[in-house]
Design a protein around this motif. Structure first.
Motif, PDB file in Angstrom:
ATOM      1  N   ARG A 187      -8.742   8.307  -3.256  1.00 48.60           N
ATOM      2  CA  ARG A 187      -8.928   7.132  -2.398  1.00 48.60           C
ATOM      3  C   ARG A 187      -8.958   7.510  -0.932  1.00 48.60           C
ATOM      4  O   ARG A 187      -9.088   6.648  -0.068  1.00 48.60           O
ATOM      5  CB  ARG A 187      -7.761   6.170  -2.589  1.00 48.60           C
ATOM      6  N   GLY A 188      -8.741   8.779  -0.650  1.00 48.87           N
ATOM      7  CA  GLY A 188      -8.769   9.242   0.730  1.00 48.87           C
ATOM      8  C   GLY A 188      -7.469   9.075   1.487  1.00 48.87           C
ATOM      9  O   GLY A 188      -7.447   9.048   2.714  1.00 48.87           O
ATOM     10  N   ALA A 189      -6.374   8.947   0.740  1.00 49.03           N
ATOM     11  CA  ALA A 189      -5.086   8.812   1.406  1.00 49.03           C
ATOM     12  C   ALA A 189      -4.770  10.080   2.195  1.00 49.03           C
ATOM     13  O   ALA A 189      -4.978  11.195   1.719  1.00 49.03           O
ATOM     14  CB  ALA A 189      -3.990   8.551   0.380  1.00 49.03           C
ATOM     15  N   LYS A 190      -4.269   9.903   3.418  1.00 51.33           N
ATOM     16  CA  LYS A 190      -3.945  11.052   4.266  1.00 51.33           C
ATOM     17  C   LYS A 190      -2.448  11.322   4.280  1.00 51.33           C
ATOM     18  O   LYS A 190      -2.001  12.431   4.532  1.00 51.33           O
ATOM     19  CB  LYS A 190      -4.382  10.778   5.726  1.00 51.33           C
ATOM     20  N   ARG A 191      -1.692  10.270   4.076  1.00 49.49           N
ATOM     21  CA  ARG A 191      -0.237  10.384   4.231  1.00 49.49           C
ATOM     22  C   ARG A 191       0.478   9.684   3.073  1.00 49.49           C
ATOM     23  O   ARG A 191       1.099   8.648   3.248  1.00 49.49           O
ATOM     24  CB  ARG A 191       0.143   9.704   5.560  1.00 49.49           C
ATOM     25  N   PRO A 192       0.401  10.296   1.876  1.00 48.68           N
ATOM     26  CA  PRO A 192       1.050   9.697   0.716  1.00 48.68           C
ATOM     27  C   PRO A 192       2.561   9.872   0.801  1.00 48.68           C
ATOM     28  O   PRO A 192       3.035  10.866   1.352  1.00 48.68           O
ATOM     29  CB  PRO A 192       0.484  10.487  -0.474  1.00 48.68           C
ATOM     30  N   ALA A 193       3.275   8.904   0.261  1.00 45.99           N
ATOM     31  CA  ALA A 193       4.740   8.966   0.285  1.00 45.99           C
ATOM     32  C   ALA A 193       5.306   8.493  -1.049  1.00 45.99           C
ATOM     33  O   ALA A 193       4.560   8.114  -1.950  1.00 45.99           O
ATOM     34  CB  ALA A 193       5.275   8.112   1.424  1.00 45.99           C
ATOM     35  N   THR A 248       8.122   7.391   9.090  1.00 50.82           N
ATOM     36  CA  THR A 248       6.758   7.910   9.020  1.00 50.82           C
ATOM     37  C   THR A 248       5.757   6.751   9.057  1.00 50.82           C
ATOM     38  O   THR A 248       5.283   6.299   8.015  1.00 50.82           O
ATOM     39  CB  THR A 248       6.580   8.707   7.712  1.00 50.82           C
ATOM     40  N   PRO A 249       5.440   6.286  10.245  1.00 55.97           N
ATOM     41  CA  PRO A 249       4.640   5.055  10.376  1.00 55.97           C
ATOM     42  C   PRO A 249       3.235   5.157   9.789  1.00 55.97           C
ATOM     43  O   PRO A 249       2.652   4.134   9.408  1.00 55.97           O
ATOM     44  CB  PRO A 249       4.569   4.835  11.891  1.00 55.97           C
ATOM     45  N   ASP A 250       2.694   6.369   9.714  1.00 51.32           N
ATOM     46  CA  ASP A 250       1.306   6.459   9.254  1.00 51.32           C
ATOM     47  C   ASP A 250       1.138   6.625   7.744  1.00 51.32           C
ATOM     48  O   ASP A 250       0.053   6.969   7.273  1.00 51.32           O
ATOM     49  CB  ASP A 250       0.574   7.582  10.004  1.00 51.32           C
ATOM     50  N   VAL A 251       2.206   6.379   6.982  1.00 42.14           N
ATOM     51  CA  VAL A 251       2.094   6.421   5.521  1.00 42.14           C
ATOM     52  C   VAL A 251       1.029   5.421   5.079  1.00 42.14           C
ATOM     53  O   VAL A 251       1.014   4.274   5.530  1.00 42.14           O
ATOM     54  CB  VAL A 251       3.452   6.071   4.861  1.00 42.14           C
ATOM     55  N   ASP A 252       0.109   5.876   4.210  1.00 42.30           N
ATOM     56  CA  ASP A 252      -0.961   4.971   3.774  1.00 42.30           C
ATOM     57  C   ASP A 252      -1.052   4.816   2.256  1.00 42.30           C
ATOM     58  O   ASP A 252      -1.965   4.157   1.747  1.00 42.30           O
ATOM     59  CB  ASP A 252      -2.307   5.430   4.345  1.00 42.30           C
ATOM     60  N   ALA A 253      -0.104   5.447   1.541  1.00 39.20           N
ATOM     61  CA  ALA A 253      -0.067   5.286   0.087  1.00 39.20           C
ATOM     62  C   ALA A 253       1.341   5.613  -0.379  1.00 39.20           C
ATOM     63  O   ALA A 253       1.921   6.617   0.042  1.00 39.20           O
ATOM     64  CB  ALA A 253      -1.064   6.228  -0.588  1.00 39.20           C
ATOM     65  N   VAL A 254       1.895   4.770  -1.247  1.00 42.36           N
ATOM     66  CA  VAL A 254       3.262   5.034  -1.701  1.00 42.36           C
ATOM     67  C   VAL A 254       3.364   4.902  -3.225  1.00 42.36           C
ATOM     68  O   VAL A 254       2.904   3.936  -3.819  1.00 42.36           O
ATOM     69  CB  VAL A 254       4.280   4.131  -0.961  1.00 42.36           C
ATOM     70  N   PHE A 255       3.946   5.945  -3.818  1.00 43.52           N
ATOM     71  CA  PHE A 255       4.156   5.975  -5.264  1.00 43.52           C
ATOM     72  C   PHE A 255       5.601   5.562  -5.505  1.00 43.52           C
ATOM     73  O   PHE A 255       6.536   6.250  -5.082  1.00 43.52           O
ATOM     74  CB  PHE A 255       3.892   7.398  -5.784  1.00 43.52           C
ATOM     75  N   CYS A 256       5.764   4.437  -6.188  1.00 42.35           N
ATOM     76  CA  CYS A 256       7.112   3.918  -6.427  1.00 42.35           C
ATOM     77  C   CYS A 256       7.585   4.305  -7.823  1.00 42.35           C
ATOM     78  O   CYS A 256       6.804   4.363  -8.763  1.00 42.35           O
ATOM     79  CB  CYS A 256       7.135   2.406  -6.285  1.00 42.35           C
ATOM     80  N   VAL A 282      -2.535  -4.570   1.494  1.00 43.32           N
ATOM     81  CA  VAL A 282      -2.526  -3.704   0.313  1.00 43.32           C
ATOM     82  C   VAL A 282      -3.772  -4.023  -0.495  1.00 43.32           C
ATOM     83  O   VAL A 282      -4.052  -5.196  -0.760  1.00 43.32           O
ATOM     84  CB  VAL A 282      -1.266  -3.960  -0.531  1.00 43.32           C
ATOM     85  N   PRO A 283      -4.583  -3.036  -0.868  1.00 42.40           N
ATOM     86  CA  PRO A 283      -4.343  -1.602  -0.695  1.00 42.40           C
ATOM     87  C   PRO A 283      -5.063  -0.969   0.499  1.00 42.40           C
ATOM     88  O   PRO A 283      -4.916   0.232   0.691  1.00 42.40           O
ATOM     89  CB  PRO A 283      -4.937  -1.031  -1.985  1.00 42.40           C
ATOM     90  N   SER A 284      -5.786  -1.751   1.311  1.00 43.15           N
ATOM     91  CA  SER A 284      -6.589  -1.099   2.359  1.00 43.15           C
ATOM     92  C   SER A 284      -5.741  -0.308   3.370  1.00 43.15           C
ATOM     93  O   SER A 284      -6.045   0.834   3.683  1.00 43.15           O
ATOM     94  CB  SER A 284      -7.446  -2.138   3.092  1.00 43.15           C
ATOM     95  N   ARG A 285      -4.670  -0.930   3.868  1.00 43.91           N
ATOM     96  CA  ARG A 285      -3.813  -0.219   4.830  1.00 43.91           C
ATOM     97  C   ARG A 285      -2.791   0.664   4.111  1.00 43.91           C
ATOM     98  O   ARG A 285      -2.469   1.759   4.552  1.00 43.91           O
ATOM     99  CB  ARG A 285      -3.109  -1.257   5.712  1.00 43.91           C
ATOM    100  N   LEU A 286      -2.283   0.133   2.988  1.00 44.46           N
ATOM    101  CA  LEU A 286      -1.253   0.845   2.235  1.00 44.46           C
ATOM    102  C   LEU A 286      -1.484   0.665   0.742  1.00 44.46           C
ATOM    103  O   LEU A 286      -1.432  -0.456   0.242  1.00 44.46           O
ATOM    104  CB  LEU A 286       0.137   0.297   2.603  1.00 44.46           C
TER     105      LEU A 286
END
Lengths: 355, 355
Positions: B203-209, B262-270, B290-294
Motif C-alpha cells: 500500500r506504500g506505507a512509509k512508517r508502519p507501526a 512518532t507522528p508520521d506513522v501511516d499504518a498500524v498493525f494491532c 482511515v485508511p488514507s492517512r492511517l
DNA sequence: CTGAAAGCGCTTACAG
DNA sequence: CTGAAAGCGCTTACAG
C-alpha cells in the motif's frame, strides 16, 4: 536388575495354591501412592495426608515425602481418591454455548474462582434444547460433581426433581424465578423487556417493534416488552423471530423484513447486541437515521458494541458478577453453610450521551 | 418390609467373630450397580455391559435392565468405572482464557465433537502464565484424562517431557512449530506478521507501526512483521506494547501514545480486533482518515469488527476448524490410529472493498 | 450370552 | 504424628 523370583512365576504354581492369580489389567501401571510411600519410608496413608491434610504431618516427614513426590513426578489419581472419599472436587457447569456469548465471561470467572478453591470445572454445553440438557445431566452426574451450575430456570420437572434428589448444591443463573431448584444468581429478563418498553415510550416511540431470538430468555424479554407496551395502549407490536445463534448478519437481514411489513416502525428492541449491530447496519444502508428516525436497543453490552455504535442503546448485564456470585454460593454451601443464595444482580439500560 | 435379621445386628456380636466390621463411610449411599443387578435378577457385570457393551447382552436382558435403570434413576459412577477400566473418558483442554476470545469458539466445537464421541471436557484456564500452566497440568493429570488439548507451543521443557511420559495423545493448537510434543493443529503467527507487513508495504506505507499485546503469540506476529519490514529497509518500527487482556479501551489509549512519539506513522498493525477498533475510534477522534492517512489492521476477524468497521483490514483465522481438527486428531488416536496429525489451518488477510 | 473372583488406587475410621 | 485393615463402585480376564 534381579530376575523374577520363582514364586512369582505362575507357571510353577501347578497345585493351585492360595496365591492370588496375577492379573495384568491394562499396560504398564503408572506411579502409585505405595511407590512414593516405599521410597519415603512411610505408609501410604501418610503420603495421602501430605496431599490432603499436610498440617497433620510432621514437618520433617512432609519435606521428605514431598521430595520423593517431586523426584518421581508422582501425581495422585483423583479417580481413586474421589471414589474413596466420595469427594470428586468437581463442579459441573451446564451452559447453552460459550462461543460468541456472554456466558463465556461467566464461565471464565466461575472457573477461576472454583479453581482457586481447589475445584475443577466440568463443562457441558447443552445447546438450546431441554432434552439435551437432561441427557447431559446424566453424563455429568456420572462424574459425581459436588455442585452444579445451570443456565436459566427453564428445566424439565424431572431434571429439577433428580437434581434435588442428588442433594448437592445447585445454582441457577442468568434468569429469575421465585422457585429455584436450590439457589439462584440472575436477573429478570421480563423486567428488562419492561424497562426497554418504558424507555421507548419515554422517547415518544409510536410504533415499537422487536427482533428476537426464540430461546426462552429472549422470549421472556419479549413478554415484558409487549405487556408493558400493551399497558400503554400499544397493541400491535411488529416482530421478527430469528433462530439462535444470533449474529450480525441475522440482524441485518431482519430489519428490512420488519420494515417491509410495518414501514412506520420507529423503535426496535433487538435480542442481542449482535442483532442490534446488524439492524444498525441495515438502517444505515436504508438511509434511516438512528436514533431520530429509528431507535435501536440491544442486549448484552458487549465492549465493542457501545464503542463502535454510539447510537445504540443497550441493556447491560454483569456476567462477571454472576460467575463470581454463583461460585461463592456453591463454595459456601460446600463449606457447610446453610444459607441458600438468592441474588438478583439486576441490569441497567445504557444510552450514550454522544448520540 | 422384613426387619433386620439378628445376624445383621452388630450389637450382639460380642465375641469378635470373623464378620467384617461395618464401616459407614460418609452418609447414605446412592444407588450402586448391585442394586440394579438385584432388581433385574442379573449379575453386576451384566449391568455394566448394558452401559459399556450393550451388543454383548441378550436383547431381552438388555431391555429388562434398562427398565430397572430407568425406574430407579441409576447413574453409573464413572469415578469407579474410570478407576477400574483405566479409561476416564475425560479430555483436558488447557486454554489461557475463554472470555472475549477466539478460543471460546475453538473450545465450543472441540467440546461438542468430543461429547458426541462419548468424552467430556475438563476445562482448565491457564491465564497467560507458564508456571500456571504447569501446576495446572498436575491438577489436570490427576483426573487421568485420555487426551490433552494445549493452547500454543510455548511450554516449559518439563511440561513437554512429563506430557510425553504420560503417553496420552496431546494436540497443541493456535500456533506452529516443527517440533510439537505430539500433534499440532494451528497456524504461524510469524507468517501473519510477514503477511501484514507485505500488505502495508504494497500500500506504500512509509512508517508502519505496531500496537501489540505482550503474549507469546502476539510477539511472534510482531517478529514476522518487524523482520519482513527490515528486509524492505524499514528499520525503526514504532510500537506500543500493552498487557493482556486487550480491549477496545486499551487500543483507544495506545494510538495517541504511538502518534505522540512518532507522528508520521501511516499504518498500524494491532494485536487484536479489539485493539484495532479502539485505535480506529482514536483515529477518528484525532481527525485522521482511515485508511488514507492511517491504515489499521487487526487480528481475529471477529464477526462484528469487519461489520462495524469496513475501513479495517484484519487477519482471519478459523477457530472452529482448529477445534474440530484437534478433536478429530485426538479421537483418531484414541481409536488406535498411529498417525499423528499435523495441520496448518493457515489464515487470510481480509480487506473490505467498501473502504 | 452370563457370572464369581479379584483388583483398580486411593481414603476412612480407628487405634495408638 | 503415624499406620493396618477394610472398603469406595466399578470392570477385567477368565471360564463356561
Amino acid at each position: 536388575m534381579p530376575t523374577a523370583k520363582p514364586t512369582d512365576d505362575a507357571s510353577i504354581d501347578l497345585q493351585g495354591s492360595a496365591t492370588p492369580v496375577r492379573r495384568t489389567r491394562g499396560g504398564p501401571k503408572g506411579l502409585r501412592i505405595t511407590d512414593v510411600a516405599a521410597q519415603a519410608g512411610v505408609s501410604p496413608i501418610t503420603v495421602s495426608r501430605v496431599f490432603n491434610n499436610p498440617a497433620s504431618v510432621a514437618p520433617e516427614t512432609l519435606e521428605r515425602v514431598r521430595q520423593v513426590v517431586q523426584k518421581l513426578g508422582y501425581v495422585p489419581n483423583r479417580l481413586a481418591g474421589g471414589l474413596s472419599s466420595a469427594r470428586s472436587r468437581l463442579i459441573a457447569a451446564i451452559v447453552p454455548t460459550i462461543a460468541h456469548s456472554l456466558f463465556s465471561e461467566t464461565i471464565q470467572v466461575f472457573s477461576e474462582t472454583m479453581s482457586r478453591a481447589g475445584y475443577e470445572v466440568l463443562l457441558a454445553l447443552s445447546g438450546y434444547s431441554d432434552t439435551n440438557e437432561e441427557s447431559l445431566l446424566d453424563t455429568v452426574l456420572s462424574r459425581r460433581p459436588e455442585g452444579v451450575l445451570l443456565t436459566g430456570v427453564a428445566h424439565t420437572d424431572s431434571l429439577r426433581e433428580r437434581l434435588r434428589n442428588v442433594g448437592i448444591p445447585v445454582v441457577e443463573t442468568w434468569d429469575m424465578t421465585a422457585t429455584p431448584i436450590d439457589m439462584l444468581v440472575g436477573f429478570s429478563h421480563y423486567q428488562i423487556g419492561v424497562a426497554v418498553a418504558e424507555r421507548f415510550l419515554a422517547r415518544g416511540a409510536k410504533r415499537p417493534a422487536l427482533i428476537s431470538a426464540s430461546d426462552v430468555r429472549a422470549l421472556a424479554r419479549r413478554s415484558g416488552f409487549r405487556e408493558r407496551l400493551a399497558q400503554a395502549g400499544v397493541m400491535n407490536v411488529a416482530e421478527v423471530i430469528v433462530a439462535p445463534p444470533s449474529s450480525v448478519a441475522t440482524g441485518k437481514a431482519a430489519l428490512p423484513r420488519l420494515l417491509d411489513e410495518t414501514p412506520d416502525v420507529d423503535a426496535v428492541f433487538c435480542g442481542s447486541d449482535l442483532l442490534a449491530i446488524g439492524a444498525l447496519g441495515a438502517a444505515k444502508a436504508m438511509g434511516l437515521d438512528v436514533p431520530s428516525r429509528l431507535a435501536v436497543c440491544g442486549f448484552g453490552d458487549l465492549d465493542f458494541a457501545t464503542e463502535t455504535s454510539p447510537q445504540l442503546t443497550t441493556v447491560r448485564v454483569d456476567g462477571t458478577r454472576i460467575g463470581v456470585s454463583a461460585a461463592r454460593a456453591l463454595l459456601d454451601r460446600l463449606d457447610g453453610a446453610r444459607e441458600r443464595a438468592f441474588v438478583d444482580v439486576g441490569f441497567s439500560v445504557v444510552e450514550r450521551e454522544s448520540a
